[in-house]
Write a protein that holds these residues in place. Structure first.
Motif, PDB file in Angstrom:
ATOM      1  N   TYR A 144       0.835  -1.204   0.000  1.00  0.00           N
ATOM      2  CA  TYR A 144       0.000   0.000   0.000  1.00  0.00           C
ATOM      3  C   TYR A 144       0.871   1.256   0.000  1.00  0.00           C
ATOM      4  O   TYR A 144       0.642   2.190  -0.783  1.00  0.00           O
ATOM      5  CB  TYR A 144      -0.921  -0.015   1.220  1.00  0.00           C
ATOM      6  CG  TYR A 144      -1.700   1.271   1.421  1.00  0.00           C
ATOM      7  CD1 TYR A 144      -2.907   1.481   0.763  1.00  0.00           C
ATOM      8  CD2 TYR A 144      -1.219   2.279   2.260  1.00  0.00           C
ATOM      9  CE1 TYR A 144      -3.620   2.661   0.934  1.00  0.00           C
ATOM     10  CE2 TYR A 144      -1.923   3.458   2.434  1.00  0.00           C
ATOM     11  CZ  TYR A 144      -3.118   3.649   1.775  1.00  0.00           C
ATOM     12  OH  TYR A 144      -3.822   4.826   1.944  1.00  0.00           O
ATOM     13  N   SER A 252      -6.498   7.072  -5.063  1.00  0.00           N
ATOM     14  CA  SER A 252      -7.522   6.203  -4.496  1.00  0.00           C
ATOM     15  C   SER A 252      -7.229   4.743  -4.833  1.00  0.00           C
ATOM     16  O   SER A 252      -6.589   4.431  -5.834  1.00  0.00           O
ATOM     17  CB  SER A 252      -8.897   6.588  -5.053  1.00  0.00           C
ATOM     18  OG  SER A 252      -9.925   5.806  -4.484  1.00  0.00           O
ATOM     19  N   ASP A 262      -6.948   1.394   2.571  1.00  0.00           N
ATOM     20  CA  ASP A 262      -7.609   2.504   1.879  1.00  0.00           C
ATOM     21  C   ASP A 262      -8.703   3.108   2.748  1.00  0.00           C
ATOM     22  O   ASP A 262      -8.879   4.335   2.779  1.00  0.00           O
ATOM     23  CB  ASP A 262      -8.217   2.017   0.560  1.00  0.00           C
ATOM     24  CG  ASP A 262      -7.188   1.891  -0.549  1.00  0.00           C
ATOM     25  OD1 ASP A 262      -6.380   2.813  -0.712  1.00  0.00           O
ATOM     26  OD2 ASP A 262      -7.184   0.861  -1.236  1.00  0.00           O
ATOM     27  N   THR A 267      -8.250   6.710   1.492  1.00  0.00           N
ATOM     28  CA  THR A 267      -7.913   6.758   0.070  1.00  0.00           C
ATOM     29  C   THR A 267      -8.874   5.930  -0.790  1.00  0.00           C
ATOM     30  O   THR A 267      -8.521   5.512  -1.886  1.00  0.00           O
ATOM     31  CB  THR A 267      -6.462   6.284  -0.161  1.00  0.00           C
ATOM     32  OG1 THR A 267      -6.242   5.043   0.543  1.00  0.00           O
ATOM     33  CG2 THR A 267      -5.465   7.308   0.339  1.00  0.00           C
ATOM     34  N   ASP A 268     -10.068   5.714  -0.275  1.00  0.00           N
ATOM     35  CA  ASP A 268     -11.091   5.044  -1.096  1.00  0.00           C
ATOM     36  C   ASP A 268     -12.336   5.910  -1.243  1.00  0.00           C
ATOM     37  O   ASP A 268     -13.377   5.443  -1.712  1.00  0.00           O
ATOM     38  CB  ASP A 268     -11.464   3.688  -0.480  1.00  0.00           C
ATOM     39  CG  ASP A 268     -12.132   3.834   0.887  1.00  0.00           C
ATOM     40  OD1 ASP A 268     -12.066   4.929   1.477  1.00  0.00           O
ATOM     41  OD2 ASP A 268     -12.708   2.836   1.367  1.00  0.00           O
TER      42      ASP A 268
END
Length: 298
Positions: A144, A252, A262, A267-268
């Motif tokens: 990630y 994202s 995420d 980050t989603d």
């Protein structure tokens, strides 16, 4: 190399009879060096890179020719010909020959240092599954952050943009990347076995499963019958496809396997907003169709 000459000697050392699988392993590996066994990874990676995407090639060709599987295509406006997909495979094989294969040949000392074993007894099923679970968690978390680095201005322009040439990913594009990305992403992959070293067979299985999973998430198809649908927090093809669709500006869906990073680091949000918006559009369309269908003309 197994330090026993015969099965009987191995059985005496273990204090029990060998299982059938242990006997097979003994017969195969007893006279082979650990380095030779480790280099099997080259064969396994070649087979995974070459064969695992083939069903997806057939699906893409059948969709283009007959419209089959069209409802499962994530980006239905994008079509790939056989020559397109074979061209991607050729590029992947060049990278395999020039980078992946040689890396496997020279990385064996690291396997010795961390203590991956090749002898007897073989790991139990529960031991293998628990180690594989740990490997996936460790790889997912470290990948990630490496992936986020690749989407910095410097990381993207100099390295990661190659992988994003496929804004609508296909199976063969999973390992399609800049040579520096291939090397750097090897660190998260190797970190799990380094922290929790196991048997060589577990290591083989880990490498094969991780690459197969990457091919599945780059498939470009969201099949409802996929067994990965039952894995909690699993991202999958639809989740990662959004990342490629947005492209270089994407901040994202960095997760490689699971979605928890995420979600934790926010980050989603773009993906979740898009999914919510699409659901609202679908609901509005359904209501509109019902209302139109209920109107009767005199």
């Amino acid at each position: 190399m197994i330090p026993y000459v015969t099965v009987e000697e191995a059985s005496f050392a273990l204090g029990r009879n060998l299982t059938w699988l242990e006997t097979v392993w003994f017969d195969y590996s007893a006279t082979k060096s650990d380095y030779y066994l480790y280099c099997h990874n080259i064969l396994f990676l070649f087979l995974v890179f070459s064969l695992a995407p083939l069903p997806l090639v057939l699906v893409e060709l059948a969709r283009s020719a007959f419209g089959w599987f069209d409802q499962y295509k994530i980006q239905p406006k994008v079509n790939y010909s056989l020559s397109d997909m074979f061209g991607c495979y050729k590029d992947v094989m060049k990278m395999f020959i020039l980078v992946v294969g040689p890396l496997q040949l020279v990385s064996y000392p690291s396997i010795q240092v961390i203590g991956i074993r090749s002898g007897l007894p073989l790991p139990t099923l529960s031991e293998m599954l628990s180690q594989l679970f740990v490997y996936f968690l460790i790889e997912d978390y470290t990948n990630y952050w490496v992936h986020r680095f690749f989407h910095s201005k410097w990381g993207y322009e100099n390295i990661h943009r190659v992988h994003h040439e496929y804004t609508a990913p296909i199976g063969y594009a999973a390992p399609y990347a800049h040579w520096a990305e291939v090397l750097l992403l090897g660190i998260p992959t190797f970190m799990g076995p380094a922290i929790a070293p196991g048997h060589m067979i577990t290591f083989w299985l880990w490498i094969a499963l991780r690459q197969t999973e990457a091919i599945e998430t780059h498939s470009g198809y969201d099949f409802p019958w996929s067994p990965t649908k039952y894995i909690p927090f699993y991202g999958g093809a639809d989740y990662h496809d959004y990342h490629h669709y947005v492209g270089g500006q994407s901040q994202s869906n960095f997760a490689s396997v699971f979605t928890y990073c995420d979600y934790i680091y926010g980050t989603d949000k773009g993906y979740r907003f898009q999914k919510k918006l699409l659901e609202q559009i679908k609901e509005s369309s359904k209501k509109s169709n019902k209302q139109n269908g209920g109107i009767k003309s005199d």
